[in-house]
Design an enzyme around this catalytic site. Structure first.
Site, PDB file in Angstrom:
ATOM      1  N   GLY A  75      -5.644 -44.855 -12.042  1.00 14.49           N
ATOM      2  CA  GLY A  75      -6.225 -45.457 -12.911  1.00 14.49           C
ATOM      3  C   GLY A  75      -7.622 -46.120 -12.627  1.00 14.49           C
ATOM      4  O   GLY A  75      -8.392 -45.934 -13.609  1.00 14.49           O
TER       5      GLY A  75
ATOM      6  N   GLY B 176      -0.347 -42.234 -13.370  1.00 15.16           N
ATOM      7  CA  GLY B 176       0.925 -42.089 -13.071  1.00 15.16           C
ATOM      8  C   GLY B 176       2.196 -43.012 -12.642  1.00 15.16           C
ATOM      9  O   GLY B 176       3.230 -43.279 -13.328  1.00 15.16           O
ATOM     10  N   HIS B 177       1.781 -43.879 -11.931  1.00 16.60           N
ATOM     11  CA  HIS B 177       2.874 -45.049 -11.341  1.00 16.60           C
ATOM     12  C   HIS B 177       2.936 -45.986 -12.337  1.00 16.60           C
ATOM     13  O   HIS B 177       4.007 -47.044 -11.984  1.00 16.60           O
ATOM     14  CB  HIS B 177       2.403 -45.529 -10.044  1.00 16.60           C
ATOM     15  CG  HIS B 177       1.371 -46.706 -10.030  1.00 16.60           C
ATOM     16  ND1 HIS B 177       1.511 -47.848  -9.690  1.00 16.60           N
ATOM     17  CD2 HIS B 177      -0.033 -46.496  -9.999  1.00 16.60           C
ATOM     18  CE1 HIS B 177       0.357 -48.571  -9.599  1.00 16.60           C
ATOM     19  NE2 HIS B 177      -0.346 -47.871 -10.046  1.00 16.60           N
TER      20      HIS B 177
ATOM     21  N   CYS C 269      -3.895 -66.056  -4.917  1.00 18.12           N
ATOM     22  CA  CYS C 269      -4.280 -66.970  -3.904  1.00 18.12           C
ATOM     23  C   CYS C 269      -5.792 -66.489  -3.757  1.00 18.12           C
ATOM     24  O   CYS C 269      -5.962 -65.370  -3.221  1.00 18.12           O
ATOM     25  CB  CYS C 269      -3.511 -66.655  -2.564  1.00 18.12           C
ATOM     26  SG  CYS C 269      -3.946 -67.932  -1.411  1.00 18.12           S
TER      27      CYS C 269
HETATM   28  N1  PLP Z   1      -5.941 -50.664 -15.440  1.00 16.24           N
HETATM   29  C1  PLP Z   1      -4.903 -51.482 -15.718  1.00 16.24           C
HETATM   30  C2  PLP Z   1      -4.599 -52.315 -17.082  1.00 16.24           C
HETATM   31  C3  PLP Z   1      -3.752 -51.652 -14.788  1.00 16.24           C
HETATM   32  O1  PLP Z   1      -2.734 -52.440 -14.928  1.00 16.24           O
HETATM   33  C4  PLP Z   1      -3.996 -50.895 -13.516  1.00 16.24           C
HETATM   34  C5  PLP Z   1      -2.966 -51.349 -12.431  1.00 16.24           C
HETATM   35  O2  PLP Z   1      -2.185 -52.276 -12.368  1.00 16.24           O
HETATM   36  C6  PLP Z   1      -5.014 -50.292 -13.298  1.00 16.24           C
HETATM   37  C7  PLP Z   1      -6.248 -50.168 -14.273  1.00 16.24           C
HETATM   38  C8  PLP Z   1      -5.141 -49.359 -12.138  1.00 16.24           C
HETATM   39  O3  PLP Z   1      -4.410 -48.534 -11.991  1.00 16.24           O
HETATM   40  P1  PLP Z   1      -3.945 -47.992 -10.616  1.00 16.24           P
HETATM   41  O4  PLP Z   1      -3.350 -48.581  -9.556  1.00 16.24           O
HETATM   42  O5  PLP Z   1      -3.555 -46.385 -10.695  1.00 16.24           O
HETATM   43  O6  PLP Z   1      -5.378 -47.639  -9.807  1.00 16.24           O
END
Ligand code: PLP
Length: 393
Positions: free
Chosen positions: A71, A199-200, A324
């Site tokens: 992401g 994906g995750h 933190c």
């Molecule tokens: N955007 C949002 C709203 C997220 O919650 C996250 C991950 O927590 C990301 C982007 C980043 O995604 P990735 O962990 O696949 O880089």
């Protein structure tokens, strides 16, 4: 000890069907999808199928899908591509509650020649679209606003704002990493130019994501190399993971109904029962316009980290709304932007459910958490002081 996992906005369990679909592509079917022989060709065909599944989940066409590594890469690619495509425009609009994948990049860009507007949110975590409209100008290259917040689940009115941004001639990107797979999303209906997913967060593997790029959107590649991804991202494809993401998207489409009914029912039960059983507990964010799986609850006058540690003793995994920073606990930027009082922000916990959670697990949390808060409050001078204050009134 059984693990009760309610931290699905952090990451999700890979679905067994996803794992099964990926497995042959690590060892038996290891051909390069770009090869001329049919051993590689069969892999290319499987990748095509996976791309179709990703596109189908969000009402896109397969050639509008760019596969990325996560992401974060999708978000970075979208923003940088827009800036490079419109080099004369130097203004970016985003919000104060974005994930660091957008927020930190925008802060970096603000120090490197761009003007960035960080839109505020109200006490419920909502955006006022008028704040956005009045900041849009001919100099605005891109507006990047998340679909749903990872901490509170609050959803922004993407449908309403995307068309106004487009009319003004700026690119509209949305970080939909937390929204995809949890709510219906249809790119035929909503005029978003670019959309990030990961994906995750939807029972696929970690380290794979995608960026939807609407046909006709100007784009400039971040990784320049081979012809892969139609020349928009060089590098031999991460075959097994792309296939896994495709399968995860297919399953997510099948489970959207369940996510919105059963998962929402469990989330609401957890939230309602905790609020009822624990004094001075409150939900952070707009309860109406919210993802079905997420709740952020503040338990005043206790430390979120202490709650997490004590829940951990029972195998309950959640997140706190503080982090933190330089040795001291700081409430998250999201809760700070919402103006959640310090005493409440410190004691905030995010529960994020998935289709794998059961009612028995939710009942377990409802049973275990109230005594944990009570015990911590007995040790909290602030809680004791607040009670004494109330008694004196
Ligand atoms: N955007 C949002 C709203 C997220 O919650 C996250 C991950 O927590 C990301 C982007 C980043 O995604 P990735 O962990 O696949 O880089």
């Amino acid at each position: 000890m059984k693990v009760v996992y309610v931290d699905n906005n952090a990451t999700t369990q890979v679905a067994p069907e996803v794992l099964e679909e990926m497995a042959p592509y690590f060892h038996d079917l290891y051909g390069n999808p770009s090869s001329m022989h049919s051993f590689g060709g069969q892999v290319a065909a499987k990748l095509k199928e996976a791309r179709h599944k990703m596109a189908s989940l969000i009402g896109a066409s397969p050639d509008e899908i760019l596969v990325t590594s996560c992401g974060t890469e999708s978000d970075n690619t979208a923003i940088r591509a827009a800036l490079e495509s419109y080099p004369d425009k130097k203004h970016i609009i985003t919000t104060r509650v974005e994930h660091p994948a957008v927020l930190n990049l925008c802060e970096y860009l603000a120090e490197n020649g761009y003007r960035v507007t960080f839109l505020p949110v109200d006490r419920q975590g909502r955006l006022n679209p008028e704040d956005l409209y009045k900041n849009l100008s001919d100099d605005t290259a891109i507006v990047s606003i998340m679909w749903a917040n990872n901490e509170t689940g609050v959803m922004f009115p993407i449908d309403e704002i995307a068309s106004v941004v487009q009319e003004k001639g700026a690119v509209f990107h949305t970080d939909a990493v937390q929204a995809v797979g949890k709510i219906p999303i249809d790119m035929q209906q909503i005029p978003v130019d670019m959309l990030s997913l990961s994906g995750h967060k939807l029972h696929g593997p970690k380290g794979i994501g995608a960026l939807y790029i609407r046909k006709g959107t100007k784009f400039s590649p971040f990784l320049i190399g081979g012809h892969q991804e139609r020349g928009r991202r060089g590098g031999t494809e991460n075959v097994a993971y792309i296939i896994g993401l495709g399968k995860a998207c297919e399953l997510a489409a099948e489970h959207l109904g369940e996510e919105n009914k059963r998962v929402k029912y469990l989330r609401d039960k957890l939230e309602d029962e905790l609020i009822e059983r624990i004094p001075s507990a409150m939900v952070n964010g707009d309860r109406e316009r919210r993802l079905p799986n997420t709740t952020s609850i503040s338990f005043e006058y206790v430390e979120g980290e202490a709650i997490l540690l004590m829940m951990n003793e029972f195998g309950i995994c959640a997140s706190s709304g503080s982090a933190c920073t330089s040795g001291s606990l700081e409430p998250s930027h999201v809760l700070r932007a919402m103006g959640v009082p310090f005493t409440a922000a410190h004691g905030s916990i995010r529960f994020s459910l998935s289709i794998y959670n059961t009612e028995e697990e939710i009942d377990f949390i409802i049973e275990k958490l109230p005594p944990i808060i009570e015990r911590l409050r007995e040790l909290s001078p602030f809680w004791i002081q607040s009670k004494m204050g109330a008694a004196a009134l």
